[in-house]
Design a protein around this motif. Structure first.
Motif, PDB file in Angstrom:
ATOM      1  N   UNK A  73      35.005  36.990  51.869  1.00 43.37           N
ATOM      2  CA  UNK A  73      36.205  36.794  50.750  1.00 43.37           C
ATOM      3  C   UNK A  73      37.571  36.864  51.611  1.00 43.37           C
ATOM      4  N   UNK A  74      37.684  37.681  52.690  1.00 39.46           N
ATOM      5  CA  UNK A  74      38.973  37.466  53.579  1.00 39.46           C
ATOM      6  C   UNK A  74      39.081  36.094  54.313  1.00 39.46           C
ATOM      7  N   UNK A  75      37.641  35.722  54.618  1.00 35.93           N
ATOM      8  CA  UNK A  75      37.556  34.493  55.215  1.00 35.93           C
ATOM      9  C   UNK A  75      38.228  33.328  54.267  1.00 35.93           C
ATOM     10  N   UNK A 103      31.646  41.421  42.575  1.00 39.02           N
ATOM     11  CA  UNK A 103      31.699  41.707  43.783  1.00 39.02           C
ATOM     12  C   UNK A 103      33.058  41.109  44.404  1.00 39.02           C
ATOM     13  N   UNK A 104      33.313  40.116  44.088  1.00 39.05           N
ATOM     14  CA  UNK A 104      34.402  39.332  44.747  1.00 39.05           C
ATOM     15  C   UNK A 104      35.746  39.897  44.100  1.00 39.05           C
ATOM     16  N   UNK A 106      40.682  42.947  44.638  1.00 39.46           N
ATOM     17  CA  UNK A 106      41.415  44.077  44.288  1.00 39.46           C
ATOM     18  C   UNK A 106      41.634  45.234  45.418  1.00 39.46           C
ATOM     19  N   UNK A 107      40.415  45.553  45.991  1.00 38.30           N
ATOM     20  CA  UNK A 107      40.226  46.579  46.945  1.00 38.30           C
ATOM     21  C   UNK A 107      40.927  46.309  48.151  1.00 38.30           C
ATOM     22  N   UNK A 158      45.867  44.364  52.913  1.00 41.23           N
ATOM     23  CA  UNK A 158      45.009  43.152  53.619  1.00 41.23           C
ATOM     24  C   UNK A 158      45.467  41.856  52.839  1.00 41.23           C
ATOM     25  N   UNK A 159      45.781  41.953  51.644  1.00 40.71           N
ATOM     26  CA  UNK A 159      46.260  40.865  50.857  1.00 40.71           C
ATOM     27  C   UNK A 159      47.321  41.441  49.840  1.00 40.71           C
TER      28      UNK A 159
END
Lengths: 213, 213
Positions: free
Chosen positions: B8-10, B42-43, B48-49, B55-56
């Motif tokens: 997701x980060x990627x 999960x995404x 959200x997490x 991180x976002x």
DNA sequence: CACTTATTAATCAAGTTTGACTAGCCCTCG
DNA sequence: CGAGGGCTAGTCAAACTTGATTAATAAGTG
């Protein structure tokens, strides 16, 4: 599918009747806490869950024989035995790409008749081949594989892993057909559980540290 | 470590800024819903997490451009970029026996300088070798390997898989050192994301079904 | 004997994952 | 025209996993 149910059900089944700590100890003896999610929380949770689903019968029992809070003893039911075989068959026959499930299944493979074990492993081979084919097709764009750049390495990894899985499965089939091990209905089974009170030589904190991260 | 954060980060990083559905689409484009836990729940949870962890950065945005509820757009922060590299390095260098993490890492490997990628893969080799050694030692009882019965097959499986992982890693190192692919700081990077509005040829329900169960 | 430490057997909260479900908007077919 | 199907974007509850923590007892120590 996670390996925990297969492992916990199998442990209770081999004892016929067991409490949580005993299961935990068996799984530790098998090294399962190193390569699967067989940690205390998961084990106790699985026991409760499976008791709720009728795969196990829970009996409240007085204070333990060796300190600590009172134990709950679990006995496997007919439904539980059936479920264990079902999980075992599924784990052996489907390509799952998760080694923990397969490892657990191998640990119980001798609970099946020899011929069935072989048939399930052949089924596994068919699944592996189908997967390998679909991966190579999926990752072959019109413009040729060069189109993919480094992403093609992912496919490479999978194909490699499928081929390795194939080779291992073939080897196991060969050994089983060659007469190795003692399967269901062939005499005294090999039982890998700790007797009540026997010490566990591979306990958690031991110096024989094992699996990777 | 699960692959979801890395993925997701990627995905957000490659866009610079993205909403959940866009990430979901990219991961589907990469086939990730087939081989990892990259399912909608999960995404969105991971987004959200990670926003909560800094991180976002989350920005509320008016109704979407194409029907449906309003979108939340996420922008990657400096901390997020750093975390992505950290996860990537960890995934490449440690033997994890989970192919989904490794697959995700391979997808981002060109985000690193070429020399570092090679060094991390060599680290991976060292981990694999150590694991192989510890497995053979752990599963060699005093009475010889015959003592183990069919349980020895589990060790066999692991050693086989370690050897396969070793061979694949060596091959990848060789190709990278041979000049394959375009790494960080070497010119236009290969970017595998869908542009806004581009249709996804590998969408979920497509006839090109892929991975196993 | 009182006090600390270890071991045994769990329980709990927090975080993840899953699969099913909602709700808005567009398009088409009759 | 309007009923239904499909796509978009996301929510939610239930189950599962994890790591820490608790409780009860046993064993050692001065």
């Amino acid at each position: 599918m996670s390996a925990i149910r297969l492992l916990v059900l199998g442990a209770v089944k081999q004892h016929g009747r067991a409490h949580g700590y005993q299961v935990r100890n068996d799984l530790e003896y098998w090294g399962a806490h190193e390569w699967s999610s067989a940690k205390p929380g998961s084990i106790y949770h699985a026991l409760k869950q499976m008791a709720k689903q009728g795969l196990l019968r829970a009996d409240e029992i007085a204070p333990s024989t060796a300190g600590g809070p009172p134990r709950v003893e679990y006995e496997i039911t007919e439904a539980g035995r059936a479920e264990h075989l079902r999980l075992l068959r599924e784990a052996l026959s489907t390509y799952d790409q998760q080694m923990d499930v397969l490892s657990a299944a191998v640990g119980f493979v001798v609970d099946l008749p020899r011929a069935e074990a072989v048939e399930l492993l052949r089924e596994r081979l068919r699944g592996l081949d189908a997967w390998r084919t679909s991966v190579t097709e999926y990752y072959t764009p019109e413009g040729g594989p060069g189109q993919l750049g480094h992403i093609g390495e992912i496919m490479h990894l999978w194909v490699h892993s499928a081929d390795a899985g194939r080779a291992w499965t073939l080897g196991l089939i060969e050994r089983i057909e060659g007469g190795a091990y003692t399967f269901a209905g062939e005499g005294d089974p090999f039982v890998g559980v700790l007797a009540e009170g026997q010490e566990n030589p591979y306990a958690t904190g031991g110096d024989g540290e094992t699996a990777g991260p």
